[in-house]
Design an enzyme around this catalytic site. Sequence first.
Site, PDB file in Angstrom:
ATOM      1  N   HIS A 191       0.783  -0.903   0.138  1.00 47.20           N
ATOM      2  CA  HIS A 191       0.033  -0.204   0.014  1.00 47.20           C
ATOM      3  C   HIS A 191       1.128   1.224   0.379  1.00 47.20           C
ATOM      4  O   HIS A 191       0.652   2.054   0.694  1.00 47.20           O
ATOM      5  CB  HIS A 191      -1.214   0.405   1.582  1.00 47.20           C
ATOM      6  CG  HIS A 191      -2.183  -0.690   0.973  1.00 47.20           C
ATOM      7  ND1 HIS A 191      -3.083  -0.995   0.241  1.00 47.20           N
ATOM      8  CD2 HIS A 191      -1.861  -2.290   1.704  1.00 47.20           C
ATOM      9  CE1 HIS A 191      -3.683  -1.873   0.412  1.00 47.20           C
ATOM     10  NE2 HIS A 191      -3.084  -2.981   1.192  1.00 47.20           N
ATOM     11  N   ASP A 241      -0.941  -4.825   6.300  1.00 49.13           N
ATOM     12  CA  ASP A 241      -1.684  -5.939   5.484  1.00 49.13           C
ATOM     13  C   ASP A 241      -1.537  -5.722   3.772  1.00 49.13           C
ATOM     14  O   ASP A 241      -0.793  -4.582   3.570  1.00 49.13           O
ATOM     15  CB  ASP A 241      -3.169  -5.155   5.721  1.00 49.13           C
ATOM     16  CG  ASP A 241      -3.735  -3.904   5.453  1.00 49.13           C
ATOM     17  OD1 ASP A 241      -2.565  -2.644   5.566  1.00 49.13           O
ATOM     18  OD2 ASP A 241      -4.764  -3.547   4.438  1.00 49.13           O
ATOM     19  N   GLU A 242      -1.863  -7.298   3.793  1.00 51.37           N
ATOM     20  CA  GLU A 242      -2.270  -7.513   1.822  1.00 51.37           C
ATOM     21  C   GLU A 242      -0.794  -7.099   1.685  1.00 51.37           C
ATOM     22  O   GLU A 242      -0.869  -6.060   0.448  1.00 51.37           O
ATOM     23  CB  GLU A 242      -3.438  -6.656   2.038  1.00 51.37           C
ATOM     24  CG  GLU A 242      -4.491  -6.614   1.980  1.00 51.37           C
ATOM     25  CD  GLU A 242      -5.762  -5.879   1.217  1.00 51.37           C
ATOM     26  OE1 GLU A 242      -6.714  -6.403   1.112  1.00 51.37           O
ATOM     27  OE2 GLU A 242      -5.396  -4.942   1.235  1.00 51.37           O
ATOM     28  N   VAL A 243       0.311  -7.193   1.710  1.00 52.72           N
ATOM     29  CA  VAL A 243       1.673  -7.675   0.923  1.00 52.72           C
ATOM     30  C   VAL A 243       1.799  -8.417  -0.186  1.00 52.72           C
ATOM     31  O   VAL A 243       1.625  -9.510   0.444  1.00 52.72           O
ATOM     32  CB  VAL A 243       2.744  -7.239   2.401  1.00 52.72           C
ATOM     33  CG1 VAL A 243       3.363  -7.562   1.547  1.00 52.72           C
ATOM     34  CG2 VAL A 243       2.918  -7.110   3.833  1.00 52.72           C
TER      35      VAL A 243
END
Lengths: 434, 80
Positions: free
Chosen positions: A172, A231-233
């Site tokens: 992100h 989060d969300e790597v």
Amino acid sequence: ATLLKRLNVHIAQPCEQYPSLESDESYSLTIDSDSAMLESVTIWGALRGLETFSQIIYADDNLGFAVNNTMINDFPRFKHRGILVDTSRHFISVKTLKMNLEAMAESKLNVLHFHIVDDQSFPYESRTFPEISLAGAYNQAHVYSQDDIAGLIEFARQRGIRVVVEFDSPGHTQSWGLAIDILTHCYSGGKPNDEFGPMDPSRNTTFDFLKKLFSEVASVFPDHYMHLGGDEVDFDCWRSNPDVQAFMLKMGFGTDYSLLEQYYMQNVVDIVGATGKGYTVWQEIIDNNVTVKADTVVEVWKDPYPQELARVTKLGYRTLLSTCWYLDYISYGSDWVKYYMCDPHNFNGTDEQKKLVVGGEACLWGEFVDATNLISRMWPRAFSIAERLWSAADVKDPAVAKPRFEEHRCRYVRRGIPASPENGPSYCDYEYNR
Amino acid sequence: PWPKPQTIKTTSQQYAVHPSAFHFMVNSTSQSCDLLTSAFDRYYRIIFFPQTYLNHILDPELAKHEKQIEPKISLADLQD
């Protein structure tokens, strides 16, 4: 009727400068003579009591304004009652953020989770790295200056609201990399392909940059906690990069890129820990076995949330729930009922585990939200989270709550906040007129 | 109120509240601070002039040009 001449306010302790996760927000309110009494331990309890006092005064045809003989003893069930606002996918004006803070105070919510930057834009105007928002904001009108941020923090403080800022990484972060070479260069066919992935943990310069940035952020935002995301790597770009591959070999990580993520986050939490701050993280950090400080708050956002809450609290971490309160998902009808039914203690665990749940957050992600619709999408749906996190556990029947919910929506409309209708046909004595 | 307080007891006995005759006071044995006095200002407006309250805090310049909505009952009507 007797005329109520004054509300005497008694606060036992000297006023604190800023609210914290440990703040005492209890108060008692007594109206039984021409002088009412509001008593609290702290200024934060007095602010909550003043809000309640304002709500029990009503317009009366004969008396103008009236209040009934009343005795209230009140305190929150959970200490962290938050709202996440995303200002990266769309820019949200300072005025809209302030209106939202006002709306939060009127429902006794006490944490603004300021998700200030993300892939799409970097509107935070850094003193140390002004070039990031110069390149990473949508444009130079769509930024938060240091004065803007100081004004928001003060506006929130006046209402007993903490501002917990989130700088989510290593994923992100596309907007960060437009100005500074900190992202992983992705490869295809053995050559760089002009695409970029998460931050590059194989270079020391990445962590040198983060030390300077987080040192500044720690000084700008006074709250003890900073949200570090995590989060969300996506591992694909890391896998493609030869320098990252070599670093994996050197570190003995084999081909397990979750170990690289763990290495990155370990560095970040150590950097932020060295500033004296605590941190909040999304649950993946714990899922990936990163060692974090004992006072870390872990935010659960994935389903099945009862199992997630049980697992995180079993590890001994303080925990927040947001899974069931993603207000960006919309549907036709009364969404608030399903939010109202969700409870942070809805998991199998010991009393000690339940005590580790410190609250929760409504999240309004910004893909389809800007200043045109943030307030009406957030309110009154966030009322549900406010009551679930403040009121007693047995206050849980939406049919019983519905008339108060309607009254509170009309209160918002009367006070100038465009809270949208949530229960089908109805009317308010004072309709929104702006 | 929303959210519902932990305990609340009310009776039907009413008290009149009038903007010209009501004050927030800091108890003589209590702590006070700028947060409290500014909250008094805000809540006075929220209670008695809700329709203009938000403009007042978000847009003070605009609010200067707005006419306050006077309460329907004067203080004289309530004297006894």
